[in-house]
Design a protein around this motif. Structure first.
Motif, PDB file in Angstrom:
ATOM      1  N   LEU A 111     -79.071  46.101 -24.898  1.00 13.37           N
ATOM      2  CA  LEU A 111     -79.131  44.658 -24.746  1.00 13.37           C
ATOM      3  C   LEU A 111     -78.019  44.256 -23.789  1.00 13.37           C
ATOM      4  O   LEU A 111     -76.846  44.557 -24.021  1.00 13.37           O
ATOM      5  CB  LEU A 111     -78.940  43.972 -26.100  1.00 13.37           C
ATOM      6  N   LEU A 112     -78.386  43.593 -22.696  1.00 14.29           N
ATOM      7  CA  LEU A 112     -77.405  43.142 -21.718  1.00 14.29           C
ATOM      8  C   LEU A 112     -76.912  41.751 -22.091  1.00 14.29           C
ATOM      9  O   LEU A 112     -77.697  40.891 -22.505  1.00 14.29           O
ATOM     10  CB  LEU A 112     -78.018  43.111 -20.316  1.00 14.29           C
ATOM     11  N   PHE A 113     -75.601  41.523 -21.938  1.00 19.64           N
ATOM     12  CA  PHE A 113     -75.044  40.214 -22.248  1.00 19.64           C
ATOM     13  C   PHE A 113     -73.836  39.942 -21.357  1.00 19.64           C
ATOM     14  O   PHE A 113     -73.275  40.856 -20.743  1.00 19.64           O
ATOM     15  CB  PHE A 113     -74.652  40.116 -23.730  1.00 19.64           C
ATOM     16  N   THR A 114     -73.452  38.676 -21.287  1.00 17.53           N
ATOM     17  CA  THR A 114     -72.286  38.278 -20.498  1.00 17.53           C
ATOM     18  C   THR A 114     -71.309  37.525 -21.395  1.00 17.53           C
ATOM     19  O   THR A 114     -71.681  36.982 -22.445  1.00 17.53           O
ATOM     20  CB  THR A 114     -72.681  37.375 -19.316  1.00 17.53           C
ATOM     21  N   LEU A 115     -70.044  37.497 -20.958  1.00 16.53           N
ATOM     22  CA  LEU A 115     -68.985  36.827 -21.715  1.00 16.53           C
ATOM     23  C   LEU A 115     -68.406  35.636 -20.963  1.00 16.53           C
ATOM     24  O   LEU A 115     -67.506  34.979 -21.468  1.00 16.53           O
ATOM     25  CB  LEU A 115     -67.867  37.827 -22.035  1.00 16.53           C
ATOM     26  N   GLY A 116     -68.910  35.375 -19.760  1.00 16.92           N
ATOM     27  CA  GLY A 116     -68.388  34.290 -18.946  1.00 16.92           C
ATOM     28  C   GLY A 116     -67.715  34.816 -17.696  1.00 16.92           C
ATOM     29  O   GLY A 116     -67.581  36.030 -17.498  1.00 16.92           O
ATOM     30  N   VAL A 117     -67.290  33.921 -16.834  1.00 13.90           N
ATOM     31  CA  VAL A 117     -66.616  34.295 -15.598  1.00 13.90           C
ATOM     32  C   VAL A 117     -65.166  34.637 -15.918  1.00 13.90           C
ATOM     33  O   VAL A 117     -64.434  33.826 -16.487  1.00 13.90           O
ATOM     34  CB  VAL A 117     -66.675  33.155 -14.563  1.00 13.90           C
ATOM     35  N   ASP A 118     -64.777  35.841 -15.557  1.00 20.70           N
ATOM     36  CA  ASP A 118     -63.412  36.299 -15.810  1.00 20.70           C
ATOM     37  C   ASP A 118     -62.462  35.569 -14.860  1.00 20.70           C
ATOM     38  O   ASP A 118     -62.593  35.680 -13.634  1.00 20.70           O
ATOM     39  CB  ASP A 118     -63.333  37.812 -15.588  1.00 20.70           C
ATOM     40  N   ALA A 119     -61.533  34.821 -15.423  1.00 17.49           N
ATOM     41  CA  ALA A 119     -60.602  34.036 -14.602  1.00 17.49           C
ATOM     42  C   ALA A 119     -59.752  34.925 -13.703  1.00 17.49           C
ATOM     43  O   ALA A 119     -59.270  34.487 -12.653  1.00 17.49           O
ATOM     44  CB  ALA A 119     -59.703  33.194 -15.512  1.00 17.49           C
ATOM     45  N   ARG A 120     -59.582  36.194 -14.089  1.00 19.74           N
ATOM     46  CA  ARG A 120     -58.746  37.100 -13.301  1.00 19.74           C
ATOM     47  C   ARG A 120     -59.444  37.576 -12.038  1.00 19.74           C
ATOM     48  O   ARG A 120     -58.814  37.824 -11.013  1.00 19.74           O
ATOM     49  CB  ARG A 120     -58.342  38.311 -14.147  1.00 19.74           C
ATOM     50  N   THR A 121     -60.758  37.737 -12.106  1.00 19.56           N
ATOM     51  CA  THR A 121     -61.503  38.316 -10.987  1.00 19.56           C
ATOM     52  C   THR A 121     -62.476  37.345 -10.339  1.00 19.56           C
ATOM     53  O   THR A 121     -62.932  37.587  -9.218  1.00 19.56           O
ATOM     54  CB  THR A 121     -62.301  39.547 -11.464  1.00 19.56           C
TER      55      THR A 121
END
Length: 321
Positions: free
Chosen positions: A23-33
């Protein structure tokens, strides 16, 4: 989301074919990258996906544990994966992945789920050292999609271990070492989880057994083939050099079923027992293990049970020699 998961039971038939679905999922836009990374979890470990319910805060929880939710009358801890992984994103965590493995149920808060991807374990690669260093050992495998997007498989066993905060030292204290009469043994084991490898090593250390560990099935098979070649060149039997093989099920490049099948179908390894050691403790997985020749099946993170099985099989080996 219900449509996405309505055929999970049928998908379990993939086990033993060196294939998996994640299952593919995302956690949001990484502020570092500035990037939105894609993560994956084996469908076998997912019970359901739902809208995030009301979470009740609980005292003295690790920073990434948001609290508890009641699912069908059972209290389940909820982990914010973005906080745990270190993705500094303000994206709302509107989706919860309910996972079940190692005898525990927990919820993982994520930004969004994408799709279910079917692929071969051979397509899953060991993560580069730089990625391992950046992610603190949280990624056990990576694969690249057709659009060059990288998918990272999280070590969810490590997440469980580090968010439960229990002292497991007592689990090893009563494991007594093998006696000299029980012989000198060498165990080979394979597991892609750093937490699992540590527990296996501690169990074998407590038993006083020598061992060689590998990070996946393919690496273990390469080690075992070297032993077989050495045995052949010196006129010895492999079973005199390899007392037992312990293997996980889910591993990049070669899973535990294929590793076991390779061992059991190769006459050079006659007499070498195999223990399957997995967080997937359902009967279907145990039966699949037996179908490829597994001698015993032991659930993960139960050192006492593992030590008992190891002691019994190694004792049988000693008696037979």
């Amino acid at each position: 989301m219900s449509e996405l998961f309505k055929n999970i039971d049928a998908r379990s038939r993939l086990a033993g074919t060196n294939k998996l679905e994640i299952l593919l999922f995302t956690l949001g836009v990484d502020a570092r990258t500035g990037r939105r990374e894609t993560f994956g979890i084996n469908v076998f470990k997912v019970r359901e996906v739902m809208r995030t319910p009301a979470i009740t805060a609980a005292p003295e929880m690790p920073p990434s544990v948001e609290g508890m939710v009641s699912l069908r009358g059972v209290l389940v801890p909820v982990v914010d994966l973005a906080k745990y992984v270190g993705v500094g994103s303000d994206a709302p965590r509107e989706i919860m992945i309910v996972t079940e493995y190692n005898g525990h149920t927990q919820g993982f808060l994520v930004e969004a789920v994408d799709t279910i991807l079917r692929l071969d374990w051979a397509q899953m690669r060991v993560p580069p050292d730089m990625l391992v260093a950046n992610m603190g050992g949280l990624v056990t495998a990576v694969t690249e999609l057709a659009d060059n997007k990288l998918v990272m498989m999280l070590d969810v066993e490590k997440v469980l271990s580090e968010t439960t905060r229990y002292d497991d030292e007592f689990l090893f204290q009563s494991i007594e070492p093998l006696s000299e009469e029980q012989g000198d043994h060498m165990v080979y084991f394979a597991d892609d989880s750093s937490v699992a490898r540590k527990q296996i090593s501690r169990t074998l250390d407590a038993l006083g057994v020598r061992y060689v560990g590998s990070i996946n099935g393919r690496a273990a098979w390469e080690e075992l083939k070297k032993v077989a070649a050495y045995a052949e060149s010196t006129g010895r039997k492999v079973k005199d050099l390899v007392s037992l093989v312990l293997t996980d099920v889910e591993m990049p490049e070669m899973d535990g079923y294929i590793l076991t099948k390779s061992i059991k179908s190769d006459p050079r390894f006659e007499g070498v027992p195999v223990i399957m050691h997995s967080s997937l403790s359902g009967m279907s997985n145990q039966n699949l293990g037996k179908s490829v020749g597994v001698d015993e099946y032991v659930p993960k993170f139960e050192p006492q049970r593992l030590a008992t099985s190891l002691r019994r099989l190694l004792q049988l080996r000693g008696d037979a020699q």
